[in-house]
Design an enzyme around this catalytic site. Sequence first.
Site, mmCIF file in Angstrom:
data_model
loop_
_atom_site.group_PDB
_atom_site.id
_atom_site.type_symbol
_atom_site.label_atom_id
_atom_site.label_comp_id
_atom_site.label_asym_id
_atom_site.label_seq_id
_atom_site.Cartn_x
_atom_site.Cartn_y
_atom_site.Cartn_z
ATOM 1 N N GLU A 74 0.942 -0.992 -0.141
ATOM 2 C CA GLU A 74 -0.156 0.152 0.085
ATOM 3 C C GLU A 74 0.815 1.081 0.003
ATOM 4 O OE1 GLU A 74 -2.174 -2.791 1.830
ATOM 5 O OE2 GLU A 74 -0.064 -2.421 1.518
ATOM 6 N N PHE B 93 -5.341 0.509 5.621
ATOM 7 C CA PHE B 93 -4.388 -0.021 5.427
ATOM 8 C C PHE B 93 -4.314 1.306 3.530
ATOM 9 C CE2 PHE B 93 -5.868 -4.610 4.430
ATOM 10 C CZ PHE B 93 -5.439 -4.741 5.418
ATOM 11 N N ASP C 212 -14.187 -9.529 9.454
ATOM 12 C CA ASP C 212 -12.263 -9.168 9.448
ATOM 13 C C ASP C 212 -12.033 -9.105 10.518
ATOM 14 O OD1 ASP C 212 -12.968 -10.792 6.889
ATOM 15 O OD2 ASP C 212 -13.197 -8.337 6.293
#
Length: 316
Positions: free
Chosen positions: A58, A83, A117
């Site tokens: 990233e 990210f 997640d």
Amino acid sequence: MSDVKKIATRASYGEALAQLGTEHGDVVVLDADLAEATKTGVFKKAHPERFIDCGIAEGNMMGVAAGLAAAGLVPFASSFAMFAAGRAFEQVRNSIGYPHLNVKIGATHAGISVGEDGASHQCNEDIALMRTIPGMTVICPSDDIEAKAAVKAAYEHVGPVYLRFGRLAVPVINDREDYRFELGKGVTLREGEDVAVIATGLPVSACLEAAEKLAADGIRAKVINIHTIKPLDEDLVVAAAKETGKVVTVEEHSVIGGLGSAVCDALAEKAPTKVLKIGINDTFGESGPAAELLVKYGLDADSIYRKIRDFVNSAD
């Protein structure tokens, strides 16, 4: 609102990018190995020659985006909010923010509604991070229509823009003929004189539901959608505070550094008002179904209703 059409704003992002790419040949989309999840794969299918998969890198992606912007293109660098804003913060600050390059950051999967997640991916700090970068515009759309309008507005704006999108499908609430999106301008969705509810992103629709419940209790709530957190529509915020005398902010983000903090900054200087901030209370999230997490962390319509009711009744 079970019968209302629901669309995830990350899906809106993908569709808007593909359309933008058709209309403008200078649009380039970058992704960090998450094109299926961020929905930039829609752009990739339509314009494969202008799509770059940077892999799980990233920070490097932000550097590539900066270079493309310096060469006159308009890059949309895309990844999960954790990210894009978190892992790549230094590159966003120094390579994009400091030289004020024309890079658009598409951050999907923001907030606890990422769901299963878990805490590592549920970014509740990204608005705070991006607000601190000088010259960075920060947008958090509330639905499909607003998300698509935000992507177009980001392209037309010259300078860095952070766009915040969600994973969970949310109700379409802006399907009105008179709807128009303007950077830095909030939208009053409901009039009221007893309390001003100022919301952004996913909870906006829940706030409209909460306002209906409050009305049954005789509490008239003004509901304001703040899609652009920076620059904040201070005139609208201050006017609402002066009109009602009580303000509630609602966001799927930490109560530290996000919309609530931005509103309090403005009111402390221009119209001191009692404020209740509803959001994530200085804690990490956890793994679980998105809808259940919203209830547990108090961001569903019923929880918002109860908090506003108690605040209004105790504020006098």
